[in-house]
Design a protein around this motif. Structure first.
Motif, mmCIF file in Angstrom:
data_model
loop_
_atom_site.group_PDB
_atom_site.id
_atom_site.type_symbol
_atom_site.label_atom_id
_atom_site.label_comp_id
_atom_site.label_asym_id
_atom_site.label_seq_id
_atom_site.Cartn_x
_atom_site.Cartn_y
_atom_site.Cartn_z
ATOM 1 N N SER A 66 0.823 -1.207 0.000
ATOM 2 C CA SER A 66 0.000 0.000 0.000
ATOM 3 C C SER A 66 0.862 1.265 0.000
ATOM 4 O O SER A 66 0.348 2.368 -0.090
ATOM 5 N N TYR A 67 2.174 1.075 0.127
ATOM 6 C CA TYR A 67 3.103 2.210 0.065
ATOM 7 C C TYR A 67 3.741 2.277 -1.322
ATOM 8 O O TYR A 67 4.601 1.455 -1.644
ATOM 9 N N PRO A 68 3.340 3.246 -2.159
ATOM 10 C CA PRO A 68 3.886 3.319 -3.525
ATOM 11 C C PRO A 68 5.405 3.451 -3.558
ATOM 12 O O PRO A 68 6.047 2.975 -4.486
ATOM 13 N N GLN A 69 5.969 4.064 -2.525
ATOM 14 C CA GLN A 69 7.405 4.351 -2.542
ATOM 15 C C GLN A 69 8.277 3.103 -2.455
ATOM 16 O O GLN A 69 9.451 3.138 -2.810
ATOM 17 N N ILE A 70 7.730 1.991 -1.962
ATOM 18 C CA ILE A 70 8.563 0.782 -1.856
ATOM 19 C C ILE A 70 8.278 -0.230 -2.960
ATOM 20 O O ILE A 70 8.902 -1.275 -3.017
ATOM 21 N N ARG A 71 7.366 0.114 -3.871
ATOM 22 C CA ARG A 71 6.997 -0.852 -4.917
ATOM 23 C C ARG A 71 8.105 -1.081 -5.934
ATOM 24 O O ARG A 71 8.124 -2.113 -6.598
ATOM 25 N N SER A 72 9.006 -0.134 -6.079
ATOM 26 C CA SER A 72 10.042 -0.271 -7.114
ATOM 27 C C SER A 72 11.393 -0.723 -6.553
ATOM 28 O O SER A 72 12.392 -0.730 -7.264
ATOM 29 N N LEU A 73 11.420 -1.097 -5.276
ATOM 30 C CA LEU A 73 12.683 -1.580 -4.703
ATOM 31 C C LEU A 73 13.074 -2.905 -5.352
ATOM 32 O O LEU A 73 12.233 -3.657 -5.817
ATOM 33 N N ASN A 74 14.380 -3.178 -5.377
ATOM 34 C CA ASN A 74 14.834 -4.435 -5.970
ATOM 35 C C ASN A 74 15.310 -5.393 -4.889
ATOM 36 O O ASN A 74 15.695 -4.984 -3.791
ATOM 37 N N CYS A 75 15.259 -6.675 -5.207
ATOM 38 C CA CYS A 75 15.574 -7.718 -4.241
ATOM 39 C C CYS A 75 16.438 -8.783 -4.902
ATOM 40 O O CYS A 75 16.164 -9.201 -6.018
ATOM 41 N N THR A 76 17.470 -9.195 -4.190
ATOM 42 C CA THR A 76 18.253 -10.345 -4.639
ATOM 43 C C THR A 76 18.363 -11.322 -3.479
ATOM 44 O O THR A 76 18.268 -10.930 -2.314
ATOM 45 N N PHE A 77 18.565 -12.595 -3.807
ATOM 46 C CA PHE A 77 18.616 -13.622 -2.774
ATOM 47 C C PHE A 77 19.797 -14.556 -3.009
ATOM 48 O O PHE A 77 20.027 -14.988 -4.125
ATOM 49 N N HIS A 78 20.559 -14.831 -1.959
ATOM 50 C CA HIS A 78 21.681 -15.753 -2.063
ATOM 51 C C HIS A 78 21.980 -16.355 -0.702
ATOM 52 O O HIS A 78 22.192 -15.625 0.268
ATOM 53 N N ASP A 79 21.986 -17.700 -0.651
ATOM 54 C CA ASP A 79 22.364 -18.413 0.580
ATOM 55 C C ASP A 79 21.611 -17.952 1.826
ATOM 56 O O ASP A 79 22.210 -17.720 2.869
ATOM 57 N N GLY A 80 20.305 -17.788 1.697
ATOM 58 C CA GLY A 80 19.505 -17.451 2.868
ATOM 59 C C GLY A 80 19.422 -15.972 3.179
ATOM 60 O O GLY A 80 18.698 -15.561 4.084
ATOM 61 N N VAL A 81 20.177 -15.162 2.430
ATOM 62 C CA VAL A 81 20.166 -13.717 2.673
ATOM 63 C C VAL A 81 19.409 -13.004 1.560
ATOM 64 O O VAL A 81 19.754 -13.125 0.387
ATOM 65 N N LEU A 82 18.379 -12.266 1.938
ATOM 66 C CA LEU A 82 17.623 -11.453 0.993
ATOM 67 C C LEU A 82 18.141 -10.022 1.084
ATOM 68 O O LEU A 82 18.117 -9.416 2.145
ATOM 69 N N THR A 83 18.655 -9.510 -0.032
ATOM 70 C CA THR A 83 19.189 -8.154 -0.056
ATOM 71 C C THR A 83 18.193 -7.215 -0.724
ATOM 72 O O THR A 83 17.726 -7.480 -1.831
ATOM 73 N N LEU A 84 17.878 -6.136 -0.020
ATOM 74 C CA LEU A 84 16.972 -5.121 -0.543
ATOM 75 C C LEU A 84 17.780 -3.939 -1.038
ATOM 76 O O LEU A 84 18.724 -3.500 -0.363
ATOM 77 N N GLY A 85 17.420 -3.411 -2.208
ATOM 78 C CA GLY A 85 18.098 -2.241 -2.744
ATOM 79 C C GLY A 85 17.112 -1.244 -3.303
ATOM 80 O O GLY A 85 15.949 -1.566 -3.524
ATOM 81 N N GLY A 86 17.602 -0.039 -3.534
ATOM 82 C CA GLY A 86 16.743 1.009 -4.062
ATOM 83 C C GLY A 86 16.754 2.216 -3.144
ATOM 84 O O GLY A 86 17.612 2.334 -2.272
ATOM 85 N N GLN A 87 15.769 3.078 -3.328
ATOM 86 C CA GLN A 87 15.738 4.310 -2.556
ATOM 87 C C GLN A 87 14.323 4.634 -2.095
ATOM 88 O O GLN A 87 13.363 4.423 -2.828
ATOM 89 N N VAL A 88 14.220 5.099 -0.869
ATOM 90 C CA VAL A 88 12.933 5.539 -0.315
ATOM 91 C C VAL A 88 13.115 6.927 0.294
ATOM 92 O O VAL A 88 14.235 7.323 0.617
ATOM 93 N N PRO A 89 12.008 7.678 0.459
ATOM 94 C CA PRO A 89 12.139 9.040 0.972
ATOM 95 C C PRO A 89 12.395 9.145 2.475
ATOM 96 O O PRO A 89 12.828 10.193 2.937
#
Length: 87
Positions: free
Chosen positions: A35-58
């Motif tokens: 429901s928060y438009p600002q986090i809809r375009s964040l990117n995610c990668t996953f490796h060995d149990g670790v989920l990495t979040l990237g991108g920018q929020v205000p």
């Protein structure tokens, strides 16, 4: 019968994973449906149990919202939150 329920795991995240989806795919879907438009375009990668979040929020609050949204995905042991807060 009338007593049947569709989902048995009430506490689980209500995302159906298919075998070809990585937790990163699930995370992207969760964020995109937020429901928060600002986090809809964040990117995610996953490796060995670790989920990495990237991108920018205000703001910092949205960074936490994004992390909370993805932390209980099946297979994710740790969230590495690399989202930056734009000043």
């Amino acid at each position: 019968g009338p007593g049947q329920r569709h989902s048995s795991d009430a506490g689980k995240v209500s995302v159906i994973m298919n075998k070809h989806e990585s937790p990163a795919d699930v995370a992207v879907k969760l964020l995109r449906d937020s429901s928060y438009p600002q986090i809809r375009s964040l990117n995610c990668t996953f490796h060995d149990g670790v989920l990495t979040l990237g991108g920018q929020v205000p703001n910092y609050h949205l960074k936490q919202v994004a992390q909370s949204a993805v932390r209980s995905i099946e297979g994710v042991i740790r969230v590495d939150n690399k989202v930056t807060v734009s000043r």
